[in-house]
Design an enzyme around this catalytic site. Sequence first.
Site, PDB file in Angstrom:
ATOM      1  N   ARG A 105      -2.201  16.314  -9.621  1.00  0.00           N
ATOM      2  CA  ARG A 105      -3.278  15.335  -9.979  1.00  0.00           C
ATOM      3  C   ARG A 105      -4.574  15.735 -10.304  1.00  0.00           C
ATOM      4  NH1 ARG A 105      -5.207  12.306  -6.525  1.00  0.00           N
ATOM      5  NH2 ARG A 105      -5.409  10.517  -7.677  1.00  0.00           N
ATOM      6  N   PRO A 137       0.841  -1.235   0.045  1.00  0.00           N
ATOM      7  CA  PRO A 137       0.040  -0.044   0.014  1.00  0.00           C
ATOM      8  C   PRO A 137       0.801   1.106  -0.032  1.00  0.00           C
ATOM      9  CG  PRO A 137       0.256  -0.846   2.147  1.00  0.00           C
ATOM     10  CD  PRO A 137       0.906  -1.887   1.315  1.00  0.00           C
ATOM     11  N   TYR A 173      -4.867  13.799 -13.707  1.00  0.00           N
ATOM     12  CA  TYR A 173      -5.993  12.690 -14.284  1.00  0.00           C
ATOM     13  C   TYR A 173      -7.216  13.132 -13.425  1.00  0.00           C
ATOM     14  CZ  TYR A 173      -2.350  10.232 -11.295  1.00  0.00           C
ATOM     15  OH  TYR A 173      -1.265  10.062 -10.349  1.00  0.00           O
ATOM     16  N   CYS A 201       0.718  29.386 -14.085  1.00  0.00           N
ATOM     17  CA  CYS A 201       0.438  30.401 -15.507  1.00  0.00           C
ATOM     18  C   CYS A 201      -0.015  29.134 -16.343  1.00  0.00           C
ATOM     19  CB  CYS A 201       1.481  30.700 -16.045  1.00  0.00           C
ATOM     20  SG  CYS A 201       1.975  32.495 -14.837  1.00  0.00           S
ATOM     21  N   GLU A 202      -1.136  28.385 -16.171  1.00  0.00           N
ATOM     22  CA  GLU A 202      -1.830  27.458 -16.945  1.00  0.00           C
ATOM     23  C   GLU A 202      -3.063  27.416 -16.464  1.00  0.00           C
ATOM     24  OE1 GLU A 202      -0.331  24.968 -18.892  1.00  0.00           O
ATOM     25  OE2 GLU A 202       1.822  25.748 -18.319  1.00  0.00           O
TER      26      GLU A 202
HETATM   27  C1  LIG Z   1       2.573   2.628  -6.919  1.00  0.00           C
HETATM   28  C2  LIG Z   1       2.733   1.135  -6.552  1.00  0.00           C
HETATM   29  C3  LIG Z   1       2.246   0.762  -5.502  1.00  0.00           C
HETATM   30  C4  LIG Z   1       1.318   1.644  -4.465  1.00  0.00           C
HETATM   31  O1  LIG Z   1       0.050   1.865  -5.011  1.00  0.00           O
HETATM   32  P1  LIG Z   1      -0.934   2.593  -4.417  1.00  0.00           P
HETATM   33  O2  LIG Z   1      -2.211   2.908  -5.273  1.00  0.00           O
HETATM   34  O3  LIG Z   1      -0.335   3.774  -3.974  1.00  0.00           O
HETATM   35  O4  LIG Z   1      -1.453   1.540  -3.085  1.00  0.00           O
HETATM   36  C5  LIG Z   1       2.548  -0.515  -5.127  1.00  0.00           C
HETATM   37  N1  LIG Z   1       3.248  -1.459  -5.764  1.00  0.00           N
HETATM   38  C6  LIG Z   1       3.791  -1.266  -6.936  1.00  0.00           C
HETATM   39  C7  LIG Z   1       4.579  -1.990  -7.978  1.00  0.00           C
HETATM   40  C8  LIG Z   1       3.574   0.262  -7.393  1.00  0.00           C
HETATM   41  O5  LIG Z   1       3.923   0.730  -8.608  1.00  0.00           O
END
Ligand SMILES: *Cc1c(COP(=O)(O)O)cnc(C)c1O
Length: 440
Positions: free
Chosen positions: A328, A289, A332, A359-360
């Site tokens: 972010r 996580p 997205y 400035c966007e």
């Molecule tokens: C980014 C990533 C995570 C963590 O993802 P979260 O959505 O932040 O929990 C875990 N493993 C790998 C390989 C990643 O690239």
Amino acid sequence: MRPDTYTKNPDGSIAIGGISLQDLAREFGTPLYILDYASIVRRMQHYRDALQSMRPAGRAAYAGKAFLCRAMVEVVQQQGLMLDVVSGGELFTALKAGFPAEQIIFHGNVKTDEELELGLTAGVGQFVVDSLSELERLDRLARRFSRQAPVLLRITPGIDAHTHDFIRTGHFDSKFGFGLADDIADQAMELALASEHVTTNGFHAHIGSQILETDPFVANAEALLRFSRRWHERAGFWPRVLDIGGGIGVRYDETDTPPVLDVIVQRVERALEALTPPDLEPPQVIMEPGRSIVAEAGATLYTVEAEKTVAGGKMYVAVDGGMGDNIRPALYQARYGAEVDGKRDDAPDCVATLAGRYCESGDILIEGASLKRPQVGDLVAVWATGAYNYSMASTYNRVPRPAVVAVYEGTADLWVERETWEDVMRLDKPLKFAQRRVNA
Ligand SMILES: *Cc1c(COP(=O)(O)O)cnc(C)c1O
């Protein structure tokens, strides 16, 4: 959405970790990243204990790319989690902060020779290999440094989690991993088993981020177990480790309902029991996580610097930060919630577009935010900015990056200092070319 220790007084003044936003702004300035230490630790402990309770005991690895600095590495170590890194810079940070190398998992679809060398000589716990060329390179470098490289193969299981296109990684048309759709994953296994200086410990698959369902995580574990069974039948190989990645979603606003970790863990455990051949030990499960540890622990504090109402009556509230500290929404269409400090419940409401200072035209933090009517000079907190904000920050427009401060029981702990204009210029060199005209 808000940090666990959020409180609001009848006068509308907000505090996190027992410190008022006013005091934090006075001491550290704005914009300011605030992290609620208790929220982070509680989530780490939940992951650690939930995985520990599995048979056999699993592990949680914090995915550093969500948010990493020296102090965060120290928290991860204190709480007994492993650490995911995706670059030489993250690995360097972890090692410099004293994190044990064997507890580090090294990810990334590109690892340069220099980065692989750092990982090998430091003794990183697992290299998650993403391509055949990387496998060859790692074997060659391990031979050169007389090491044995511990490896997990990154598998693309063909699971389409419902999340934004830019943060899906488990579907077959992904730049990450070895797909199960054709024989590329089998080729990787053949090469890995034939590589003398590579020890294959198991498989990894990370299917995406901000996933709000339970089923994709279980399907991911099942796909890895079925691949493992195939290789057990074919070559007698059985994994010691199954790393099922991260990606558990969080509440960016009231409409998000994240899956329950304990339910995921129970269902993955049942899949292990069902799909492990009777004479074998189930592999150790690792979860990684990032967002679900830090996102909701974080807030960004801004000062309102300008207000305007444009033709048609739309109100813009502009703050002293924006896409430089939170890319972010522009990257997205991420949604956030915000709250104005110091407004009583009976203060007038408004709907406003919370705009950044860059400035966007796309530098909009929140479109149509419901706020207590702000005035220039007010403080505004944007919630759930702990993940992928500081770690994605830039100095666009040569605006220095904010400080990061952690708060806990009335004490503030400065984790990253505010950048200065001097810092922004620190690597610049004066012009050497003497010519005023270019020879054409
Ligand atoms: C980014 C990533 C995570 C963590 O993802 P979260 O959505 O932040 O929990 C875990 N493993 C790998 C390989 C990643 O690239």
